[in-house]
Design an enzyme around this catalytic site. Structure first.
Site, PDB file in Angstrom:
ATOM      1  CG  HIS A 280     -29.574  31.129   2.994  1.00  0.00           C
ATOM      2  ND1 HIS A 280     -30.683  31.282   2.193  1.00  0.00           N
ATOM      3  CD2 HIS A 280     -28.773  32.197   2.749  1.00  0.00           C
ATOM      4  CE1 HIS A 280     -30.563  32.392   1.491  1.00  0.00           C
ATOM      5  NE2 HIS A 280     -29.417  32.964   1.815  1.00  0.00           N
ATOM      6  CD  GLU A 281     -24.837  32.850   3.543  1.00  0.00           C
ATOM      7  OE1 GLU A 281     -24.210  33.013   2.479  1.00  0.00           O
ATOM      8  OE2 GLU A 281     -25.689  33.667   3.938  1.00  0.00           O
ATOM      9  CG  HIS A 284     -26.067  31.845  -1.819  1.00  0.00           C
ATOM     10  ND1 HIS A 284     -27.037  32.305  -2.673  1.00  0.00           N
ATOM     11  CD2 HIS A 284     -26.315  32.428  -0.607  1.00  0.00           C
ATOM     12  CE1 HIS A 284     -27.844  33.135  -2.027  1.00  0.00           C
ATOM     13  NE2 HIS A 284     -27.433  33.220  -0.769  1.00  0.00           N
ATOM     14  CD  GLU A 358     -30.045  35.798  -0.782  1.00  0.00           C
ATOM     15  OE1 GLU A 358     -30.250  35.118   0.247  1.00  0.00           O
ATOM     16  OE2 GLU A 358     -28.899  36.089  -1.188  1.00  0.00           O
TER      17      GLU A 358
END
Length: 419
Positions: A280-281, A284, A358
């Protein structure tokens, strides 16, 4: 024609509107959470107990109530700083030393920042040693809390003093386009701090050790290789020294990037769940969210400085906010004091943009590590961090940088099903 009366009226109207809006949204949040306190949402009923759900509700309500008090307190302090004559008194105090305008301005701006930090201290103490303690999250010793304050104060003095001096010098010597030069300095300083933070500042407060779990490290390195991400290392931070909350993040810029896991997060998640959180990070990074946020911040700061470039030449701007004589440092300080009031009305736009990012990062993680693993990780983090599963929709839309738990999990399940 800008008059002192108009400036005062606009300021008071904006302050009243912003404070009322914040209090109304907070009241909605408390009421909505309390209404749904006695039933776990169906999507989480098999993994979060009623007791855990109620603990999260009570924790969120306690934090929101403190926020309501803080909103009123900050509004009262702002009135004292401006119309109440607080800034005028501080300016007079420094002018009595007979220093140059630049030195006087540095004294006013740096001392005002320190005073504001001290006046905010009661809320930090209450948050840490009452609310966090009551709900079992606080692990900060009083000695650590005091040491952190002293370090923060020293860093502020060491960094803010020369930066403020440079900004005031540019304002005085760069002509009518000073705000453009100041913007360039500010952006350069911001990028420098992002680059320097992991190596020079963060270690002053926490210990960072290389990830010792060899199997997990290899798994993470394989994920990084698939995503084309390079960093200066994978580190575990002693977050448990201060809090029971878990988290993971990227820090740094360019080749100085680091991946940081809180030790509390590694203690609560399985390896496949850790991989999903990291994916997930990485989302970004791959979707260039950091660059987009930097561009947004740069444009907003440029617009703000351009506005200040006009206001600082208007005597009514000073007189309408409680300062009798115009000066570069008084104009800058007044702008720093009142701009958050008007910034409140931009909050929902920035929150929407953050939630959009997100969702995009979740979609990337679902591709790289699997939506199911990320859902399991998120549910554990919601439970361990006592995050409410039932925020008020309007409050959440205005304030929350992350989508509400039910919407986020539903989005991941659609991705899992190929929707």
């Amino acid at each position: 024609m800008l008059t002192p009366e108009l400036v005062t009226q606009v300021f008071l109207a904006a302050l009243a509107a912003a404070t009322t809006l914040q209090l109304w949204l907070s009241a909605r949040q408390i009421r909505h959470i309390r209404t749904h306190r006695d039933a776990v949402p169906e999507a989480f009923a098999d993994r979060i107990t009623l007791a855990a759900h109620q603990r999260a509700a009570d924790y969120s309500i306690a934090r929101t109530r403190l926020g309501q008090i803080e909103s009123l307190y900050e509004a009262a302090l702002l009135l004292l700083w401006t119309l109440g004559g607080g800034l005028q008194w501080l300016i007079g105090f420094w002018q009595d030393f007979g220093l140059s305008d630049t030195a006087t301005g540095v004294g006013v701006l740096v001392s005002a920042t320190l005073i504001i930090s001290l006046l905010d201290l009661p809320f930090s103490i209450w948050q840490t040693f009452v609310i966090e303690e009551c709900f079992g999250f606080n692990r900060t010793r009083v000695s650590t809390f005091i040491a952190d304050l002293l370090k923060q104060g020293l860093i502020l003095l060491l960094l803010a003093t020369p930066l403020t001096w440079l900004i005031l010098w540019l304002m005085a010597s760069s002509g009518s386009l000073w705000w453009l030069y100041v913007w360039g300095v500010w952006m350069g300083f911001t990028l420098l701090m992002i680059w320097a933070y992991p190596t020079f500042i963060a270690p002053l407060f926490n210990q960072f050790k290389p990830l010792a779990d060899e199997a997990l490290r290899q798994r993470i390195e394989a994920l990084l290789a698939r995503c084309g991400f390079t960093s200066r290392g994978i580190f575990v931070m002693d977050g448990s020294r201060r809090s029971g909350h878990g988290n993971a993040y990227f820090t740094g810029l360019g080749r100085n990037k680091r991946i940081v896991f809180f030790d509390t997060l590694l203690d609560s998640l399985e390896p496949d769940e850790v991989e999903a959180v990291l994916a997930h990070e990485l989302g970004h990074f791959k979707r260039r969210h950091v660059q987009k946020r930097l561009v947004s911040m740069a444009l907003m700061s440029l617009a703000g400085l351009a506005l200040l470039g006009w206001l600082i030449e208007e005597p009514a701007f000073y007189q309408g906010l409680g300062v009798s004589e115009p000066s570069l440092y008084a104009g800058l300080m007044l702008f720093l004091l009142i701009s958050p009031v008007f910034g409140v009305f931009l909050t929902p736009v920035m929150s929407w943009l953050s939630r959009k990012h997100e969702y995009e990062a979740d979609a990337f993680a679902a591709q790289q590590a699997g939506a199911t693993d990320l859902i399991r990780a998120l549910v554990k983090l919601y439970r361990e961090n006592a995050s409410t599963l039932t925020p008020d929709p309007l409050y959440s839309a205005f304030h929350d940088s992350h989508p509400p738990a039910p919407l986020r999990v539903a989005h991941l399940r659609r991705l899992e099903a190929g929707g």
